[in-house]
Design a protein around this motif. Structure first.
Motif, PDB file in Angstrom:
ATOM      1  N   SER A 278      28.196  10.283 -39.075  1.00 49.06           N
ATOM      2  CA  SER A 278      27.186  11.189 -39.638  1.00 49.06           C
ATOM      3  C   SER A 278      25.815  10.551 -39.847  1.00 49.06           C
ATOM      4  O   SER A 278      24.857  11.250 -40.112  1.00 49.06           O
ATOM      5  CB  SER A 278      27.619  11.727 -40.991  1.00 49.06           C
ATOM      6  OG  SER A 278      28.860  12.273 -40.913  1.00 49.06           O
TER       7      SER A 278
ATOM      8  N   THR B  98      24.293  14.287 -44.496  1.00 49.67           N
ATOM      9  CA  THR B  98      24.214  12.832 -44.659  1.00 49.67           C
ATOM     10  C   THR B  98      22.763  12.372 -44.566  1.00 49.67           C
ATOM     11  O   THR B  98      22.303  11.549 -45.362  1.00 49.67           O
ATOM     12  CB  THR B  98      25.079  12.115 -43.603  1.00 49.67           C
ATOM     13  OG1 THR B  98      26.429  12.557 -43.747  1.00 49.67           O
ATOM     14  CG2 THR B  98      25.042  10.606 -43.786  1.00 49.67           C
ATOM     15  N   GLN B  99      22.024  12.934 -43.609  1.00 53.26           N
ATOM     16  CA  GLN B  99      20.596  12.584 -43.486  1.00 53.26           C
ATOM     17  C   GLN B  99      19.838  13.028 -44.738  1.00 53.26           C
ATOM     18  O   GLN B  99      18.963  12.327 -45.230  1.00 53.26           O
ATOM     19  CB  GLN B  99      19.949  13.257 -42.264  1.00 53.26           C
ATOM     20  CG  GLN B  99      20.712  13.109 -40.953  1.00 53.26           C
ATOM     21  CD  GLN B  99      20.670  11.703 -40.392  1.00 53.26           C
ATOM     22  OE1 GLN B  99      19.685  11.012 -40.548  1.00 53.26           O
ATOM     23  NE2 GLN B  99      21.754  11.272 -39.764  1.00 53.26           N
TER      24      GLN B  99
ATOM     25  N   GLU C 201      34.157  16.615 -44.691  1.00 58.47           N
ATOM     26  CA  GLU C 201      34.983  15.581 -44.073  1.00 58.47           C
ATOM     27  C   GLU C 201      36.443  16.024 -44.019  1.00 58.47           C
ATOM     28  O   GLU C 201      37.112  15.893 -42.993  1.00 58.47           O
ATOM     29  CB  GLU C 201      34.855  14.265 -44.836  1.00 58.47           C
ATOM     30  CG  GLU C 201      35.587  13.134 -44.143  1.00 58.47           C
ATOM     31  CD  GLU C 201      35.695  11.865 -44.976  1.00 58.47           C
ATOM     32  OE1 GLU C 201      35.088  11.800 -46.068  1.00 58.47           O
ATOM     33  OE2 GLU C 201      36.401  10.950 -44.528  1.00 58.47           O
TER      34      GLU C 201
ATOM     35  N   ILE D 293      36.874  18.542 -41.313  1.00 54.49           N
ATOM     36  CA  ILE D 293      36.764  17.954 -39.970  1.00 54.49           C
ATOM     37  C   ILE D 293      38.047  17.211 -39.606  1.00 54.49           C
ATOM     38  O   ILE D 293      38.572  17.340 -38.502  1.00 54.49           O
ATOM     39  CB  ILE D 293      35.523  17.042 -39.888  1.00 54.49           C
ATOM     40  CG1 ILE D 293      34.254  17.900 -39.968  1.00 54.49           C
ATOM     41  CG2 ILE D 293      35.523  16.221 -38.604  1.00 54.49           C
ATOM     42  CD1 ILE D 293      32.986  17.132 -40.249  1.00 54.49           C
TER      43      ILE D 293
ATOM     44  N   MET E 264      27.701  18.075 -41.375  1.00 56.70           N
ATOM     45  CA  MET E 264      27.966  16.822 -42.087  1.00 56.70           C
ATOM     46  C   MET E 264      26.872  15.808 -41.786  1.00 56.70           C
ATOM     47  O   MET E 264      26.414  15.073 -42.655  1.00 56.70           O
ATOM     48  CB  MET E 264      29.323  16.277 -41.661  1.00 56.70           C
ATOM     49  CG  MET E 264      29.640  14.963 -42.306  1.00 56.70           C
ATOM     50  SD  MET E 264      31.336  14.843 -42.801  1.00 56.70           S
ATOM     51  CE  MET E 264      31.356  13.132 -43.344  1.00 56.70           C
ATOM     52  N   ARG E 265      26.451  15.795 -40.536  1.00 53.20           N
ATOM     53  CA  ARG E 265      25.367  14.901 -40.116  1.00 53.20           C
ATOM     54  C   ARG E 265      24.074  15.266 -40.859  1.00 53.20           C
ATOM     55  O   ARG E 265      23.400  14.423 -41.410  1.00 53.20           O
ATOM     56  CB  ARG E 265      25.174  15.055 -38.601  1.00 53.20           C
ATOM     57  CG  ARG E 265      24.692  13.827 -37.881  1.00 53.20           C
ATOM     58  CD  ARG E 265      24.339  14.184 -36.449  1.00 53.20           C
ATOM     59  NE  ARG E 265      23.327  15.218 -36.411  1.00 53.20           N
ATOM     60  CZ  ARG E 265      22.054  15.021 -36.727  1.00 53.20           C
ATOM     61  NH1 ARG E 265      21.629  13.832 -37.068  1.00 53.20           N
ATOM     62  NH2 ARG E 265      21.199  16.017 -36.698  1.00 53.20           N
TER      63      ARG E 265
ATOM     64  N   LEU F 155      20.453  10.576 -47.418  1.00 54.65           N
ATOM     65  CA  LEU F 155      19.693   9.341 -47.209  1.00 54.65           C
ATOM     66  C   LEU F 155      18.235   9.522 -47.635  1.00 54.65           C
ATOM     67  O   LEU F 155      17.590   8.579 -48.081  1.00 54.65           O
ATOM     68  CB  LEU F 155      19.748   8.917 -45.742  1.00 54.65           C
ATOM     69  CG  LEU F 155      21.097   8.402 -45.247  1.00 54.65           C
ATOM     70  CD1 LEU F 155      21.067   8.128 -43.758  1.00 54.65           C
ATOM     71  CD2 LEU F 155      21.486   7.146 -46.010  1.00 54.65           C
TER      72      LEU F 155
ATOM     73  N   ILE G 152      34.236  10.069 -39.148  1.00 56.13           N
ATOM     74  CA  ILE G 152      33.112  11.016 -39.167  1.00 56.13           C
ATOM     75  C   ILE G 152      32.059  10.622 -40.202  1.00 56.13           C
ATOM     76  O   ILE G 152      30.867  10.865 -40.012  1.00 56.13           O
ATOM     77  CB  ILE G 152      33.612  12.474 -39.385  1.00 56.13           C
ATOM     78  CG1 ILE G 152      32.448  13.479 -39.452  1.00 56.13           C
ATOM     79  CG2 ILE G 152      34.457  12.626 -40.621  1.00 56.13           C
ATOM     80  CD1 ILE G 152      31.684  13.653 -38.191  1.00 56.13           C
TER      81      ILE G 152
ATOM     82  N   LYS H  11      37.624  24.728 -32.428  1.00 56.65           N
ATOM     83  CA  LYS H  11      36.700  23.835 -31.713  1.00 56.65           C
ATOM     84  C   LYS H  11      35.260  24.122 -32.097  1.00 56.65           C
ATOM     85  O   LYS H  11      34.467  23.209 -32.341  1.00 56.65           O
ATOM     86  CB  LYS H  11      36.855  24.018 -30.193  1.00 56.65           C
ATOM     87  CG  LYS H  11      37.977  23.190 -29.617  1.00 56.65           C
ATOM     88  CD  LYS H  11      38.018  23.345 -28.110  1.00 56.65           C
ATOM     89  CE  LYS H  11      39.282  22.713 -27.555  1.00 56.65           C
ATOM     90  NZ  LYS H  11      39.586  23.166 -26.201  1.00 56.65           N
TER      91      LYS H  11
ATOM     92  N   ARG I 286      34.620  22.994 -35.609  1.00 58.77           N
ATOM     93  CA  ARG I 286      34.579  21.533 -35.692  1.00 58.77           C
ATOM     94  C   ARG I 286      33.184  21.033 -35.319  1.00 58.77           C
ATOM     95  O   ARG I 286      32.591  20.219 -36.003  1.00 58.77           O
ATOM     96  CB  ARG I 286      35.630  20.938 -34.755  1.00 58.77           C
ATOM     97  CG  ARG I 286      35.680  19.417 -34.781  1.00 58.77           C
ATOM     98  CD  ARG I 286      36.827  18.932 -33.919  1.00 58.77           C
ATOM     99  NE  ARG I 286      36.816  17.510 -33.728  1.00 58.77           N
ATOM    100  CZ  ARG I 286      37.305  16.612 -34.583  1.00 58.77           C
ATOM    101  NH1 ARG I 286      37.833  17.033 -35.719  1.00 58.77           N
ATOM    102  NH2 ARG I 286      37.258  15.331 -34.331  1.00 58.77           N
TER     103      ARG I 286
ATOM    104  N   MET J 206      30.666  19.198 -37.922  1.00 58.64           N
ATOM    105  CA  MET J 206      30.194  17.839 -37.678  1.00 58.64           C
ATOM    106  C   MET J 206      28.671  17.792 -37.753  1.00 58.64           C
ATOM    107  O   MET J 206      28.094  16.860 -38.318  1.00 58.64           O
ATOM    108  CB  MET J 206      30.698  17.335 -36.321  1.00 58.64           C
ATOM    109  CG  MET J 206      32.155  16.901 -36.392  1.00 58.64           C
ATOM    110  SD  MET J 206      32.940  16.577 -34.808  1.00 58.64           S
ATOM    111  CE  MET J 206      32.114  15.135 -34.307  1.00 58.64           C
TER     112      MET J 206
ATOM    113  N   LEU K 297      43.718  20.727 -33.751  1.00 57.17           N
ATOM    114  CA  LEU K 297      43.539  20.728 -32.299  1.00 57.17           C
ATOM    115  C   LEU K 297      44.694  20.005 -31.620  1.00 57.17           C
ATOM    116  O   LEU K 297      45.221  20.461 -30.606  1.00 57.17           O
ATOM    117  CB  LEU K 297      42.214  20.064 -31.915  1.00 57.17           C
ATOM    118  CG  LEU K 297      40.954  20.862 -32.252  1.00 57.17           C
ATOM    119  CD1 LEU K 297      39.711  20.086 -31.884  1.00 57.17           C
ATOM    120  CD2 LEU K 297      40.967  22.207 -31.534  1.00 57.17           C
TER     121      LEU K 297
END
Ligand SMILES: Nc1ncnc2c1ncn2[C@@H]1O[C@H](COP(=O)(O)OP(=O)(O)OP(=O)(O)O)[C@@H](O)[C@H]1O
Ligand SMILES: [Mg+2]
Lengths: 220, 175
Positions: free
Chosen positions: A206, B129-130, B154, B157, B125-126, B133, A202, B115, B118, B122, B164
């Protein structure tokens, strides 16, 4: 634009059938970075190989920029594969008997580009990936991270629209993995490439604009 | 509550208006949680009531109210920073409470919630992360704070994946 609808793929192995993909439906826009996540054996590589025209599918529909891929002849498929896609693999797939420069230049052969022009195309890429100083090294003399950066340069040398990366950080420690994924993300954005990256991690996923998950051959 | 203590920390640097406190607070929290003016006002009231801050006399040209930290305020800030915190360090977010309730509900509901979480985690987290950056390398504090949030996500997740797998196996066995 890549459009997959209800793609199915069954392998006929020595030990019987394996349904690797049951229902893969997804759409990837030009310039998008999509990560495909899933556990080992869920069908990630199978999906990526189908997207990259490296493998055939048994059911469903796959369109590349609007045209159906079902009735492509082998030769047409090979041309499409070479011109539309660049590939990056977990285990780098560099040729051990060529140095960095010639590994990266390899795909240019098929394009019938005169040898004199190789330097002008290859060197900027090596510089971009921070490996210009390694151009004369053989793959065996490189670290994993350097080998992967060489492989990424090679995947870009043909200027493909779509980059397909199958666990590109899978053989790297987390620090090298981070360098490689940051490079990939930066290049993808700057060169406006479509990037489809497969991973089970993950942290790596990401970096993408979008994450999809596969479970048991189905895109969730 | 911790808003008070962040205000105290900010006031160790300089005297500030309520509006500046809000701005600086939002910045320190990386705009992940933002204060409304009602919260700013009630926090200042409480701090003043407890003698942790004082209202400066409005000066002539500038009639806005600025606040200053008192010696007691500094002491309180020290205590807060160094004290271990009450209760569980992990079982204190809203997800923990839902999971606790899940123990008495059926598996299919549990599955549905895990679900959904999750997917949300996710995406979160994305997003973080952006954000990381886009954060300049020099902003060490902000980067470390983001790193912590990303690592916590993380872990959750990875846990939902395990969850699951386990629940789906149980459901298949019971079917
Ligand atoms: N050539 C093949 N012949 C038979 N079965 C295959 C073949 N290739 C893959 N499979 C099976 O198809 C399923 C999906 O495989 P795939 O390689 O796509 O998984 P994956 O998600 O990439 O896994 P990993 O994370 O381990 O690389 C697996 O069950 C695998 O055993
Ligand atoms: Mg694979």
């Amino acid at each position: 634009m890549l459009e997959l609808k209800h793609i199915q793929k069954t392998y006929q192995g020595s030990a019987g059938k394996t349904e690797a993909l049951r229902d893969a439906t997804l759409r990837v826009k030009d310039g998008e970075f999509m990560a495909i996540m899933g556990k080992s054996g869920c069908g990630k590589s199978t999906l990526l190989n189908i997207i990259g025209c490296m493998d055939r599918y048994d059911g469903g529909e796959y369109r590349i920029d609007g045209s159906d891929t079902k009735d492509l002849k082998r030769k047409e498929q090979a041309v499409l594969r070479r011109e539309k896609f660049g590939f990056v693999f977990q285990s780098f797939h560099l040729l051990p008997e060529y140095d960095v420069f010639h590994n990266v230049a390899l795909p240019l052969k098929y394009k019938k580009i005169p040898k004199k022009k190789y330097r002008d195309i290859v060197l900027p890429l090596l510089e971009e990936l921070g490996i210009a100083h390694l151009e004369k090294r053989m793959p065996g003399e490189l670290s994993g991270g350097e080998q992967q950066r060489t492989a990424i340069a090679r995947s870009l040398v043909n200027d493909p629209g779509v980059l397909l990366a199958d666990e590109p950080t899978g053989n790297l420690d987390s620090e090298n993995g981070e360098t490689v994924i940051e490079l990939l993300t930066t290049l993808q954005k700057r060169l406006c490439k479509t990037l489809i990256l497969v991973t089970h991690d993950i942290k790596i996923a990401s970096y993408a604009d979008r994450i999809v998950e596969i479970r048991d051959g189905r895109v969730l | 509550m911790s808003v008070q203590h962040i205000f105290l920390a900010l006031l160790t640097e300089s005297d500030l208006h309520g509006y500046d406190l809000k701005q600086r607070y939002d910045q320190l929290m990386l705009h992940e949680t933002e204060l409304n003016f009602g919260q700013v006002y009630s926090t200042l009231l409480r701090l003043k009531r407890d003698g942790l801050i004082v209202l400066n006399k409005p000066d002539e040209e500038d009639d806005k109210k600025t606040y200053a930290i008192t010696e007691r305020g500094r002491q309180e800030l020290q205590n807060w920073l160094l004290s271990p915190g009450k209760g569980s360090l992990v079982m204190c977010d809203s997800f923990s409470y839902k999971l606790a309730a899940m123990q008495i509900l059926d598996t299919s509901m549990f599955l549905r919630i895990v679900k959904e979480y999750r997917k949300q985690m996710m995406e979160e987290m994305r997003r973080l992360t952006q954000k990381k950056l886009g954060t300049p390398k020099g902003q060490t504090g902000a980067l470390l704070l983001l790193d912590r949030s990303i690592l916590k996500l993380e872990a959750d997740i990875v846990w939902t994946g395990k969850c699951l797998e386990q629940l789906e196996k149980e459901e298949a066995e019971n079917a």
